[in-house]
Design an enzyme around this catalytic site. Structure first.
Site, mmCIF file in Angstrom:
data_model
loop_
_atom_site.group_PDB
_atom_site.id
_atom_site.type_symbol
_atom_site.label_atom_id
_atom_site.label_comp_id
_atom_site.label_asym_id
_atom_site.label_seq_id
_atom_site.Cartn_x
_atom_site.Cartn_y
_atom_site.Cartn_z
ATOM 1 N N ARG A 37 0.845 -1.187 0.000
ATOM 2 C CA ARG A 37 0.000 0.000 0.000
ATOM 3 C C ARG A 37 0.884 1.243 0.000
ATOM 4 O O ARG A 37 2.062 1.181 0.389
ATOM 5 C CB ARG A 37 -0.902 -0.003 1.233
ATOM 6 N N ARG A 83 -10.368 -11.754 0.471
ATOM 7 C CA ARG A 83 -11.562 -12.588 0.552
ATOM 8 C C ARG A 83 -12.114 -12.786 -0.858
ATOM 9 O O ARG A 83 -11.888 -11.973 -1.760
ATOM 10 C CB ARG A 83 -12.615 -11.931 1.437
ATOM 11 N N HIS A 124 -9.066 -17.257 11.474
ATOM 12 C CA HIS A 124 -7.621 -17.307 11.666
ATOM 13 C C HIS A 124 -7.201 -18.772 11.723
ATOM 14 O O HIS A 124 -8.040 -19.680 11.739
ATOM 15 C CB HIS A 124 -7.202 -16.570 12.932
ATOM 16 N N ASP A 154 -1.576 -21.537 8.972
ATOM 17 C CA ASP A 154 -0.967 -20.463 8.183
ATOM 18 C C ASP A 154 0.183 -20.950 7.314
ATOM 19 O O ASP A 154 0.274 -20.593 6.136
ATOM 20 C CB ASP A 154 -0.447 -19.353 9.110
#
Length: 357
Positions: A37, A83, A124, A154
Protein backbone atom coordinates in the site's frame (compact mmCIF):
# COMPACT_ATOMS: atom_id res chain seq x y z
CA UNK A 1 21.44 -20.32 -11.74
CA UNK A 2 18.63 -21.07 -9.31
CA UNK A 3 15.73 -23.46 -9.94
CA UNK A 4 13.10 -20.76 -10.51
CA UNK A 5 15.38 -18.30 -12.33
CA UNK A 6 13.27 -16.30 -14.77
CA UNK A 7 9.94 -16.93 -13.01
CA UNK A 8 8.24 -13.59 -12.32
CA UNK A 9 5.87 -13.32 -9.39
CA UNK A 10 3.63 -10.41 -8.42
CA UNK A 11 2.63 -10.67 -4.76
CA UNK A 12 -0.20 -8.51 -3.42
CA UNK A 13 0.88 -7.81 0.15
CA UNK A 14 -0.81 -9.94 2.80
CA UNK A 15 -0.13 -11.57 6.16
CA UNK A 16 1.54 -14.87 7.15
CA UNK A 17 0.60 -17.61 4.63
CA UNK A 18 0.86 -15.62 1.39
CA UNK A 19 4.21 -14.05 2.30
CA UNK A 20 5.52 -17.43 3.43
CA UNK A 21 4.56 -19.07 0.15
CA UNK A 22 6.16 -16.25 -1.80
CA UNK A 23 9.26 -16.43 0.40
CA UNK A 24 9.63 -20.07 -0.65
CA UNK A 25 9.33 -19.09 -4.33
CA UNK A 26 11.87 -16.29 -3.84
CA UNK A 27 14.25 -18.61 -2.00
CA UNK A 28 14.12 -20.97 -4.98
CA UNK A 29 15.05 -18.14 -7.34
CA UNK A 30 11.81 -16.53 -8.50
CA UNK A 31 11.82 -12.76 -9.05
CA UNK A 32 9.12 -11.75 -6.56
CA UNK A 33 7.75 -8.20 -6.59
CA UNK A 34 5.50 -7.36 -3.65
CA UNK A 35 2.86 -4.69 -4.10
CA UNK A 36 2.49 -2.68 -0.90
CA UNK A 37 0.00 0.00 0.00
CA UNK A 38 1.15 3.61 -0.41
CA UNK A 39 1.55 3.95 3.36
CA UNK A 40 4.03 1.04 3.49
CA UNK A 41 4.07 -2.64 4.48
CA UNK A 42 1.26 -4.13 6.55
CA UNK A 43 3.76 -5.12 9.26
CA UNK A 44 7.40 -4.29 9.99
CA UNK A 45 9.54 -6.24 7.55
CA UNK A 46 10.99 -9.53 8.76
CA UNK A 47 12.27 -12.91 7.51
CA UNK A 48 9.07 -13.68 5.58
CA UNK A 49 9.76 -10.64 3.38
CA UNK A 50 13.23 -11.66 2.23
CA UNK A 51 14.17 -11.93 -1.42
CA UNK A 52 11.68 -9.40 -2.81
CA UNK A 53 11.55 -6.11 -4.51
CA UNK A 54 8.68 -3.95 -3.29
CA UNK A 55 6.59 -1.34 -5.07
CA UNK A 56 3.91 0.90 -3.59
CA UNK A 57 0.55 1.10 -5.39
CA UNK A 58 -2.89 2.30 -4.38
CA UNK A 59 -5.04 -0.44 -5.88
CA UNK A 60 -8.20 1.52 -5.12
CA UNK A 61 -7.24 4.06 -7.78
CA UNK A 62 -7.29 3.73 -11.56
CA UNK A 63 -3.60 4.59 -11.77
CA UNK A 64 -2.68 1.91 -9.22
CA UNK A 65 -4.73 -0.76 -10.95
CA UNK A 66 -3.26 0.18 -14.31
CA UNK A 67 0.27 -0.23 -13.00
CA UNK A 68 -0.63 -3.57 -11.41
CA UNK A 69 -2.05 -4.87 -14.69
CA UNK A 70 1.08 -3.73 -16.49
CA UNK A 71 3.06 -5.97 -14.14
CA UNK A 72 0.55 -8.81 -14.58
CA UNK A 73 1.01 -8.68 -18.34
CA UNK A 74 4.67 -9.61 -17.91
CA UNK A 75 4.35 -11.90 -14.89
CA UNK A 76 4.17 -15.69 -14.61
CA UNK A 77 2.37 -15.73 -11.26
CA UNK A 78 0.06 -13.44 -9.32
CA UNK A 79 -0.52 -14.15 -5.62
CA UNK A 80 -3.37 -12.52 -3.70
CA UNK A 81 -4.92 -13.18 -0.32
CA UNK A 82 -8.17 -11.22 -0.39
CA UNK A 83 -11.56 -12.59 0.55
CA UNK A 84 -13.41 -14.13 -2.42
CA UNK A 85 -14.66 -11.51 -4.86
CA UNK A 86 -12.56 -8.59 -3.66
CA UNK A 87 -10.02 -8.76 -6.48
CA UNK A 88 -12.86 -9.00 -8.99
CA UNK A 89 -14.54 -5.91 -7.56
CA UNK A 90 -11.27 -4.01 -7.74
CA UNK A 91 -10.83 -4.95 -11.39
CA UNK A 92 -7.98 -7.46 -11.35
CA UNK A 93 -9.67 -10.81 -10.82
CA UNK A 94 -8.71 -13.96 -12.75
CA UNK A 95 -10.90 -13.19 -15.76
CA UNK A 96 -9.45 -9.72 -16.25
CA UNK A 97 -5.90 -10.95 -15.82
CA UNK A 98 -6.36 -13.92 -18.16
CA UNK A 99 -7.36 -11.56 -20.99
CA UNK A 100 -4.05 -9.75 -20.61
CA UNK A 101 -1.93 -12.83 -19.93
CA UNK A 102 -3.41 -16.27 -20.75
CA UNK A 103 -0.34 -17.97 -19.27
CA UNK A 104 -0.70 -16.36 -15.85
CA UNK A 105 -0.90 -18.62 -12.79
CA UNK A 106 -3.38 -16.81 -10.52
CA UNK A 107 -2.82 -18.04 -6.95
CA UNK A 108 -5.43 -17.25 -4.31
CA UNK A 109 -4.56 -17.72 -0.62
CA UNK A 110 -7.54 -17.82 1.74
CA UNK A 111 -8.62 -19.53 4.92
CA UNK A 112 -11.91 -21.06 3.79
CA UNK A 113 -11.36 -21.21 0.01
CA UNK A 114 -13.13 -19.58 -2.91
CA UNK A 115 -16.43 -21.44 -2.39
CA UNK A 116 -18.44 -23.04 0.40
CA UNK A 117 -20.69 -21.79 3.22
CA UNK A 118 -17.78 -20.23 5.13
CA UNK A 119 -15.99 -18.68 2.15
CA UNK A 120 -17.03 -15.12 3.06
CA UNK A 121 -16.40 -15.48 6.78
CA UNK A 122 -13.42 -14.14 8.72
CA UNK A 123 -11.11 -16.60 10.44
CA UNK A 124 -7.62 -17.31 11.67
CA UNK A 125 -5.31 -20.32 11.77
CA UNK A 126 -6.97 -21.75 14.88
CA UNK A 127 -10.40 -21.68 13.19
CA UNK A 128 -9.21 -23.37 9.99
CA UNK A 129 -7.42 -26.21 11.78
CA UNK A 130 -10.45 -26.62 14.07
CA UNK A 131 -12.83 -27.25 11.16
CA UNK A 132 -10.20 -29.37 9.36
CA UNK A 133 -10.04 -31.79 12.29
CA UNK A 134 -6.40 -30.96 12.93
CA UNK A 135 -6.87 -29.14 16.26
CA UNK A 136 -9.00 -31.56 18.28
CA UNK A 137 -6.31 -34.27 18.62
CA UNK A 138 -3.68 -31.83 19.94
CA UNK A 139 -3.25 -31.69 23.70
CA UNK A 140 -3.03 -33.76 26.85
CA UNK A 141 -5.61 -36.33 27.89
CA UNK A 142 -8.43 -34.77 29.84
CA UNK A 143 -7.46 -31.24 28.79
CA UNK A 144 -8.74 -28.92 26.09
CA UNK A 145 -7.15 -28.88 22.62
CA UNK A 146 -3.96 -26.86 22.44
CA UNK A 147 -3.19 -24.55 19.50
CA UNK A 148 0.26 -25.23 17.95
CA UNK A 149 1.04 -21.52 17.48
CA UNK A 150 -0.06 -20.86 13.86
CA UNK A 151 2.24 -23.39 12.23
CA UNK A 152 -0.36 -25.83 10.91
CA UNK A 153 -2.89 -23.53 9.26
CA UNK A 154 -0.97 -20.46 8.18
CA UNK A 155 2.32 -22.04 7.19
CA UNK A 156 2.14 -25.82 6.60
CA UNK A 157 -1.46 -25.92 5.41
CA UNK A 158 -1.39 -22.44 3.90
CA UNK A 159 1.79 -20.95 2.51
CA UNK A 160 3.47 -24.29 1.80
CA UNK A 161 0.32 -25.49 0.01
CA UNK A 162 0.27 -22.26 -2.02
CA UNK A 163 3.86 -22.79 -3.16
CA UNK A 164 3.17 -26.40 -4.15
CA UNK A 165 0.09 -25.34 -6.13
CA UNK A 166 1.99 -22.60 -7.95
CA UNK A 167 4.82 -24.98 -8.86
CA UNK A 168 2.36 -27.62 -10.10
CA UNK A 169 0.56 -25.04 -12.26
CA UNK A 170 3.87 -23.83 -13.71
CA UNK A 171 4.86 -27.38 -14.62
CA UNK A 172 1.49 -27.93 -16.34
CA UNK A 173 1.83 -24.60 -18.17
CA UNK A 174 5.09 -25.85 -19.68
CA UNK A 175 2.94 -28.39 -21.55
CA UNK A 176 -0.23 -26.42 -22.31
CA UNK A 177 1.03 -22.84 -22.40
CA UNK A 178 -1.95 -21.84 -20.29
CA UNK A 179 -2.24 -20.55 -16.76
CA UNK A 180 -4.93 -21.43 -14.23
CA UNK A 181 -6.32 -20.43 -10.85
CA UNK A 182 -4.76 -22.01 -7.74
CA UNK A 183 -7.34 -22.08 -4.92
CA UNK A 184 -5.14 -22.58 -1.84
CA UNK A 185 -7.33 -22.77 1.27
CA UNK A 186 -5.91 -23.26 4.73
CA UNK A 187 -8.81 -25.48 5.75
CA UNK A 188 -7.98 -27.79 2.82
CA UNK A 189 -4.27 -27.80 3.53
CA UNK A 190 -4.77 -28.42 7.24
CA UNK A 191 -7.06 -31.34 6.45
CA UNK A 192 -4.45 -32.69 4.03
CA UNK A 193 -1.91 -32.72 6.86
CA UNK A 194 -4.12 -35.17 8.78
CA UNK A 195 -4.05 -37.81 6.02
CA UNK A 196 -1.79 -40.15 8.00
CA UNK A 197 -3.95 -39.69 11.10
CA UNK A 198 -7.06 -40.69 9.15
CA UNK A 199 -5.21 -43.81 8.03
CA UNK A 200 -4.37 -44.71 11.63
CA UNK A 201 -7.97 -44.14 12.71
CA UNK A 202 -9.29 -46.22 9.82
CA UNK A 203 -6.79 -48.99 10.56
CA UNK A 204 -7.68 -49.16 14.24
CA UNK A 205 -4.27 -47.97 15.45
CA UNK A 206 -5.61 -44.74 16.99
CA UNK A 207 -8.04 -46.19 19.56
CA UNK A 208 -7.95 -43.56 22.28
CA UNK A 209 -9.10 -40.00 22.69
CA UNK A 210 -6.88 -36.93 22.84
CA UNK A 211 -3.49 -37.60 24.42
CA UNK A 212 -4.00 -41.36 24.71
CA UNK A 213 -2.41 -42.68 21.52
CA UNK A 214 0.95 -43.57 20.06
CA UNK A 215 1.96 -40.20 18.62
CA UNK A 216 0.09 -37.65 20.74
CA UNK A 217 1.88 -38.06 24.07
CA UNK A 218 -0.17 -41.04 25.19
CA UNK A 219 2.73 -43.46 24.83
CA UNK A 220 5.50 -42.93 27.42
CA UNK A 221 8.16 -43.68 24.80
CA UNK A 222 6.89 -40.88 22.51
CA UNK A 223 6.69 -37.79 24.71
CA UNK A 224 8.66 -35.01 26.35
CA UNK A 225 10.19 -35.12 29.83
CA UNK A 226 11.36 -32.41 32.18
CA UNK A 227 14.99 -32.53 33.25
CA UNK A 228 16.70 -31.45 36.46
CA UNK A 229 17.33 -27.93 35.18
CA UNK A 230 13.71 -27.28 34.17
CA UNK A 231 14.41 -27.93 30.49
CA UNK A 232 13.03 -30.82 28.42
CA UNK A 233 14.05 -33.74 26.22
CA UNK A 234 12.00 -35.31 23.43
CA UNK A 235 11.70 -39.08 23.25
CA UNK A 236 10.54 -40.91 20.12
CA UNK A 237 11.69 -44.48 20.74
CA UNK A 238 8.90 -46.29 18.89
CA UNK A 239 10.71 -49.24 17.31
CA UNK A 240 12.01 -51.98 19.66
CA UNK A 241 15.75 -51.42 18.97
CA UNK A 242 15.41 -47.72 19.72
CA UNK A 243 13.34 -48.48 22.80
CA UNK A 244 16.03 -50.83 24.11
CA UNK A 245 18.63 -48.11 23.56
CA UNK A 246 16.39 -45.72 25.51
CA UNK A 247 16.18 -48.14 28.44
CA UNK A 248 19.94 -48.66 28.36
CA UNK A 249 20.63 -44.93 28.42
CA UNK A 250 18.26 -44.50 31.34
CA UNK A 251 19.83 -47.41 33.19
CA UNK A 252 16.58 -49.36 33.12
CA UNK A 253 17.56 -52.16 30.76
CA UNK A 254 18.20 -54.65 33.59
CA UNK A 255 15.00 -53.87 35.49
CA UNK A 256 11.65 -55.63 35.25
CA UNK A 257 9.30 -53.34 33.35
CA UNK A 258 5.94 -53.67 31.63
CA UNK A 259 6.04 -54.59 27.96
CA UNK A 260 6.55 -51.57 25.71
CA UNK A 261 3.16 -51.84 23.98
CA UNK A 262 1.14 -53.01 26.98
CA UNK A 263 -1.10 -49.98 27.48
CA UNK A 264 -1.99 -51.04 31.01
CA UNK A 265 1.69 -50.62 31.90
CA UNK A 266 2.14 -47.19 30.33
CA UNK A 267 1.48 -45.28 33.60
CA UNK A 268 4.27 -47.22 35.31
CA UNK A 269 6.69 -46.69 32.42
CA UNK A 270 5.89 -42.98 32.37
CA UNK A 271 6.55 -42.69 36.09
CA UNK A 272 9.90 -44.46 35.78
CA UNK A 273 10.97 -42.35 32.77
CA UNK A 274 9.84 -39.16 34.50
CA UNK A 275 11.88 -39.93 37.59
CA UNK A 276 15.03 -40.82 35.64
CA UNK A 277 14.95 -37.82 33.33
CA UNK A 278 14.42 -35.53 36.33
CA UNK A 279 17.71 -36.71 37.81
CA UNK A 280 19.99 -34.96 35.29
CA UNK A 281 20.04 -31.78 33.22
CA UNK A 282 18.96 -31.62 29.59
CA UNK A 283 22.55 -31.24 28.39
CA UNK A 284 23.71 -34.17 30.52
CA UNK A 285 21.05 -36.39 28.94
CA UNK A 286 22.05 -35.08 25.53
CA UNK A 287 25.57 -36.32 26.16
CA UNK A 288 24.31 -39.68 27.48
CA UNK A 289 22.38 -40.32 24.28
CA UNK A 290 24.80 -38.62 21.89
CA UNK A 291 26.05 -41.89 20.36
CA UNK A 292 22.89 -43.98 20.86
CA UNK A 293 20.08 -44.61 18.39
CA UNK A 294 17.49 -44.04 21.09
CA UNK A 295 15.60 -41.21 19.35
CA UNK A 296 16.21 -38.82 22.24
CA UNK A 297 16.82 -35.13 21.49
CA UNK A 298 17.05 -31.93 23.50
CA UNK A 299 14.04 -29.64 23.25
CA UNK A 300 15.63 -26.40 22.08
CA UNK A 301 14.14 -22.94 22.13
CA UNK A 302 14.01 -21.06 18.80
CA UNK A 303 16.92 -18.96 20.07
CA UNK A 304 18.99 -22.07 20.89
CA UNK A 305 18.33 -24.02 17.69
CA UNK A 306 20.80 -22.13 15.43
CA UNK A 307 23.70 -23.04 17.74
CA UNK A 308 23.04 -26.79 17.77
CA UNK A 309 26.04 -28.58 16.20
CA UNK A 310 23.94 -30.37 13.57
CA UNK A 311 22.17 -27.16 12.53
CA UNK A 312 25.48 -25.31 12.42
CA UNK A 313 27.10 -28.02 10.30
CA UNK A 314 24.25 -27.94 7.80
CA UNK A 315 23.78 -24.17 7.97
CA UNK A 316 20.12 -24.76 8.73
CA UNK A 317 19.98 -21.15 9.90
CA UNK A 318 21.50 -18.11 8.22
CA UNK A 319 22.01 -14.46 9.06
CA UNK A 320 20.15 -11.98 6.83
CA UNK A 321 20.82 -8.34 7.54
CA UNK A 322 21.56 -9.08 11.19
CA UNK A 323 18.55 -11.35 11.74
CA UNK A 324 19.05 -15.09 12.31
CA UNK A 325 16.44 -17.10 10.43
CA UNK A 326 15.89 -20.49 8.78
CA UNK A 327 17.82 -21.05 5.56
CA UNK A 328 16.08 -21.89 2.27
CA UNK A 329 14.90 -25.49 1.94
CA UNK A 330 14.83 -28.02 0.37
CA UNK A 331 18.40 -28.19 -0.92
CA UNK A 332 18.94 -28.71 -4.64
CA UNK A 333 22.20 -30.21 -5.85
CA UNK A 334 22.54 -28.51 -9.24
CA UNK A 335 20.56 -25.31 -8.76
CA UNK A 336 20.95 -24.40 -5.08
CA UNK A 337 19.16 -21.43 -3.58
CA UNK A 338 21.07 -18.18 -3.34
CA UNK A 339 21.86 -16.59 0.00
CA UNK A 340 18.67 -14.81 1.14
CA UNK A 341 18.67 -11.02 0.98
CA UNK A 342 16.47 -8.40 2.68
CA UNK A 343 13.69 -6.79 0.60
CA UNK A 344 14.54 -3.76 -1.55
CA UNK A 345 12.36 -0.93 -2.81
CA UNK A 346 11.76 -0.45 -6.52
CA UNK A 347 9.43 1.29 -8.94
CA UNK A 348 7.04 -0.25 -11.44
CA UNK A 349 9.11 1.27 -14.24
CA UNK A 350 12.28 -0.38 -12.96
CA UNK A 351 10.58 -3.76 -12.67
CA UNK A 352 9.06 -3.54 -16.14
CA UNK A 353 12.42 -2.57 -17.60
CA UNK A 354 13.98 -5.65 -16.04
CA UNK A 355 11.08 -7.77 -17.30
CA UNK A 356 11.57 -6.56 -20.85
CA UNK A 357 8.47 -4.37 -21.15
Amino acid sequence: MTALHGVRVVELAGLAPGPFGCMILADLGADVVRVDRPDGPLLPEGPLDRGRRTVALDLKTEAGRTDLLRLVTRADVLVEGYRPGVAERLGFGPAECEKLNPGLVYARMTGWGQAGPLAERAGHDIDYIAVAGALEPLGRAGQRPHAPINLLGDFAGGGMLLAVGVLAALVERSRSGLGQVVDAAMVDGSALLTTFLHGMIGGGSWPGGRGANLLDGGAPFYDTYETADGAFVAVGAIEPPFYQALLAGLGLDDEVLPDQYDRSGWPELRARFTSRFASRSRDEWTRVFAEADACVAPVLTPAEAPAHPHNRARRTFVDVDGVTQPAPAPRLSRTPASEPQPPTAATVAEVLEDWGA
